[in-house]
Design an enzyme around this catalytic site. Structure first.
Site, PDB file in Angstrom:
ATOM      1  N   HIS A  35       0.806  -1.217   0.000  1.00 12.38           N
ATOM      2  CA  HIS A  35       0.000   0.000   0.000  1.00 12.38           C
ATOM      3  C   HIS A  35       0.844   1.275   0.000  1.00 12.38           C
ATOM      4  O   HIS A  35       1.537   1.582   0.967  1.00 12.38           O
ATOM      5  CB  HIS A  35      -0.924  -0.026   1.238  1.00 12.38           C
ATOM      6  CG  HIS A  35      -1.835   1.158   1.357  1.00 12.38           C
ATOM      7  ND1 HIS A  35      -1.432   2.338   1.928  1.00 12.38           N
ATOM      8  CD2 HIS A  35      -3.125   1.339   0.974  1.00 12.38           C
ATOM      9  CE1 HIS A  35      -2.449   3.200   1.889  1.00 12.38           C
ATOM     10  NE2 HIS A  35      -3.472   2.628   1.325  1.00 12.38           N
ATOM     11  N   ASP A  36       0.776   1.998  -1.095  1.00  8.21           N
ATOM     12  CA  ASP A  36       1.285   3.374  -1.214  1.00  8.21           C
ATOM     13  C   ASP A  36       2.757   3.552  -0.835  1.00  8.21           C
ATOM     14  O   ASP A  36       3.135   4.583  -0.250  1.00  8.21           O
ATOM     15  CB  ASP A  36       0.422   4.328  -0.370  1.00  8.21           C
ATOM     16  CG  ASP A  36      -0.982   4.472  -0.954  1.00  8.21           C
ATOM     17  OD1 ASP A  36      -1.712   5.366  -0.519  1.00  8.21           O
ATOM     18  OD2 ASP A  36      -1.325   3.678  -1.839  1.00  8.21           O
ATOM     19  N   LYS A 122      -4.391   4.818  -7.063  1.00  8.92           N
ATOM     20  CA  LYS A 122      -5.040   4.989  -5.755  1.00  8.92           C
ATOM     21  C   LYS A 122      -5.632   6.391  -5.690  1.00  8.92           C
ATOM     22  O   LYS A 122      -4.973   7.375  -6.022  1.00  8.92           O
ATOM     23  CB  LYS A 122      -3.985   4.810  -4.675  1.00  8.92           C
ATOM     24  CG  LYS A 122      -4.455   4.999  -3.243  1.00  8.92           C
ATOM     25  CD  LYS A 122      -4.914   3.722  -2.629  1.00  8.92           C
ATOM     26  CE  LYS A 122      -5.009   3.660  -1.128  1.00  8.92           C
ATOM     27  NZ  LYS A 122      -4.631   4.770  -0.339  1.00  8.92           N
TER      28      LYS A 122
HETATM   29  C1  LIG Z   1      -0.138   6.969   2.352  1.00  4.12           C
HETATM   30  C2  LIG Z   1      -1.544   7.066   2.061  1.00  4.12           C
HETATM   31  O1  LIG Z   1      -1.939   7.539   1.001  1.00  4.12           O
HETATM   32  C3  LIG Z   1      -2.494   6.530   3.013  1.00  4.12           C
HETATM   33  O2  LIG Z   1      -2.101   6.221   4.152  1.00  4.12           O
HETATM   34  O3  LIG Z   1      -3.667   6.378   2.596  1.00  4.12           O
END
Ligand SMILES: CC(=O)C(=O)O
Ligand SMILES: O=C(O)C1=CC=C[C@H](O)[C@H]1O
Length: 292
Positions: A35-36, A122
């Site tokens: 994630h990210d 995202k």
């Molecule tokens: C890093 C990020 O985009 C989040 O924690 O959603």
């Protein structure tokens, strides 16, 4: 408000005790979410210190374990170009974010996506929001999400809660996450444990994925076929032909690969020529007994 500078803190080792469910990562059901892990979001840390340095090491180890177990790996990354409408309330809350750091949008090289991985764009805290992650998991017949990356109490926790509401079992891999502080990190783990999922260490996750998965009962076989086909288990009858229920050749081959990796000498034709679920179970039983 932008993201604060993040002081080093130790990766959590004492994990909250799970008392509600006994979910275990299953290589037949799981998807790994990275994630990210974009340079922009990691730039607020001292990259050579905890939590980021050990977190990235554990994400790599989990990725290797997933590749070995046939578990799909999905990355999320925010786009550099976002219209005000696309960025929505994030603009007011976090400012321009990665859109003002276009040279820092790449996923960190040490955990870069591999050729067979999926990379999703995202848009919001949850990895399910405005993406086709759920559709992809349905197509893969998978209903567990192993969550790693940043930030634990924001997008990772939001994704875990969203997964739960979609009947996908969320697993927060405690030492493969990083956050704004030890307190925020702990809060995210406590919340998921109490309200929607399971928290585990990366090694426990790797061990669970390495455990080859042969169905241990006729009902477990029916449940696995139901998951991979995407139908209720009640629709998988003993006299039904799995191919007529919707099991296509790609998914059939993934079952052959998984059951063979578990040590059962089963080939594609062995299953394709057997026309009933009960015959598949008899074959699995025979091959299990023949295993060394
Ligand atoms: C890093 C990020 O985009 C989040 O924690 O959603
Ligand atoms: O800038 C952003 O979009 C963000 C900042 C910090 C955490 C959020 O999840 C992310 O959306």
């Amino acid at each position: 408000m932008s993201i604060p500078r993040i002081a080093p803190y130790p990766v959590p080792t004492s994990l909250p005790v799970q008392s509600r469910v006994n979910w275990q990562p299953d290589p037949a059901r799981a998807v790994l979410l990275v994630h990210d892990l974009q340079e922009y979001f990691l730039d607020f840390y001292d990259r050579g210190d905890a939590p980021v340095a050990p977190m990235l090491d554990r994400v790599r180890a989990l990725h290797d374990a997933c590749d070995g177990a046939g578990v799909p790996v999905v990355y999320t990354a925010q786009p550099t170009a976002q219209t005000p409408r696309q960025r929505g309330l994030l603009q007011e809350w976090w400012g321009p974010g990665v859109t003002a750091a276009t040279d820092r949008a790449a996923i960190a090289g040490s955990v870069a996506p591999r050729a067979h991985d999926t990379v999703l764009t995202k848009w919001r805290y949850s990895a399910f929001a405005m993406t086709d992650l759920h559709d992809r998991m349905r197509q893969w017949g998978r209903d567990q999400l192993l969550i790693t990356g940043v930030y634990a109490h924001i997008g990772c926790m939001a994704t875990a809660l969203d997964a739960f509401m979609r009947d996908i079992q969320p697993f927060m891999v405690a030492d493969a996450l990083a956050d704004f502080s030890a307190a925020d990190h702990a809060m995210a783990l406590d919340y998921v444990t109490q309200r929607c999922g399971v928290v585990l260490a990366s090694q426990a996750c790797i061990d669970a994925l390495a455990a080859p998965a042969l169905p241990t009962s006729l009902d477990a076989l029916r449940a696995e076929l139901a998951r991979i086909i995407g139908i209720p288990a009640a629709q998988v009858g003993l006299d039904d032909n799995p191919l007529h229920l919707g099991l296509d050749s790609i998914r059939l081959m993934s079952l052959v690969e998984r059951w063979s990796a578990a040590g059962a000498a089963i080939g594609f034709v062995d299953l394709a020529e057997r026309e009933r679920v009960s015959d598949w179970w008899a074959l699995l039983e025979a091959r299990r007994e023949a295993m060394p």
